[in-house]
Design an enzyme around this catalytic site. Sequence first.
Site, PDB file in Angstrom:
ATOM      1  N   PRO A  74       0.829  -1.211   0.000  1.00  0.00           N
ATOM      2  CG  PRO A  74      -0.686  -1.547   1.716  1.00  0.00           C
ATOM      3  CD  PRO A  74       0.633  -2.021   1.200  1.00  0.00           C
ATOM      4  CB  CYS A  75       0.546   4.448  -1.786  1.00  0.00           C
ATOM      5  SG  CYS A  75       1.223   6.130  -1.816  1.00  0.00           S
ATOM      6  CD  GLN A  76       1.655   2.520   5.243  1.00  0.00           C
ATOM      7  OE1 GLN A  76       2.633   1.801   5.094  1.00  0.00           O
ATOM      8  NE2 GLN A  76       0.991   2.589   6.386  1.00  0.00           N
ATOM      9  CG  LEU A 118       4.373   4.996  -5.225  1.00  0.00           C
ATOM     10  CD1 LEU A 118       4.160   5.318  -3.756  1.00  0.00           C
ATOM     11  CD2 LEU A 118       4.849   3.553  -5.383  1.00  0.00           C
TER      12      LEU A 118
END
Length: 426
Positions: A74-76, A118
């Site tokens: 996941p993109c964080q 992203l």
Amino acid sequence: MINFIDLFAGIGGMRLGFEQAMQELCLQTKCVLSSEIDKYAQETYELNYKEQPEGDIYSIKQFPKFDFLLAGFPCQPFSYAGKQKGFVDTRGTLFFEIEKLLSEYQPKAFLMENVRGLTSHDQGRTFKTIIDRLQNLNYGVSYLILNSSNFGIPQNRVRVYILGLYNQQPVLSLKSDLGATDSHEFKRSLSQLTLFDSFANANSTKVVADILEANPSTKYDCSQDFTARLLKFTENNPEKLHGYRLIDHRNGNSIHSWELGIKGECNDLEIEFMNELIANRRKKKFGTHQDGKKLNLDEIKTFFDHENLIGVISSLIDKGYLKEIEGRYNPVAGNMSFEVFKFLDPQSISITLVSSDAHKLGVVHNGRIRRITPRECARLQGFPDSFILHPKDTYAYRQLGNSVSVPVVREVILDLFNQVNVLSVA
């Protein structure tokens, strides 16, 4: 034997694409560890691979030795400290867990997949941090931005694929290609193909019609009431629905709730007013609000000056199509009132499948107005029909919206292994 791990595995789409590529190259593989936190995705994974993934990656204390890492992380956001150097702290993120594994186990290679956003997240700083961190671990890194519609599946899905080789720069023949921006552009590009192009691309270019089930269960049919409203709107020609979006705060190729009478039947004047409001409220002369400014009566009269304007507005407020706040008016927006929010054009590609509303994509096929099925969603992601879906549609739709496009992963892996002797990487 190539030992690999499958992280943030979902239902195993990356693994499937990887294994398909390895099988084509006659290379043996073994998945030595998989990890997925969602218990329903774990159930689907186990149905297909006869093994239950480990749960939360934070709880896994020991990993077996592995050669290849797969991860759809996941993109964080990362935290930035230090005004001058812009030092980036990735601790506390899921990417940091990948960093630790690469640092400790030093596998030969990896493939990570993520949303296109992203690359632009936090003005590109997040992506630059990821690439820098991977390179600091002695990995040569390349990335591709690819559209699934270029890989034999009819879905407009743009994703970034990040490849790394230990102490070696990946060499790829594939080039980033965003593909068609939407189904309309895709359809136009198809119509412009020469006869030779059409023959050459016959096996690689697919449209929605190619993945539709002939006679799925009637449980996927739209309700009788909704169907009747759509037939009335299209004058009993439901094929007119191809490519239409059902949404109340956009103009263009859209159908609105007031045109269908979802909250109450509207007369021609009320429909005209709502359509004019939608078309004009985003104009710069009324402000630069992204979703349109609330307009007062004087502003409304610049594009709709009717003697019964007050009566029209009052009726639309009563029916729930319009709201008034301190003398300003705005549509009651949202697409939740529709059983389907987008009808796919069978002769083009689908919009991007997402977990939240894959179950609300529609199609007109064989005389039926219906939602697309979980199996059709799976085909839009390139899963073979032999792949077992979760028995509960709610979870199947969600999982497929979250999954990867299997043929893209396969082709990216094939390209890497065909250009570089990955097994010799040390």
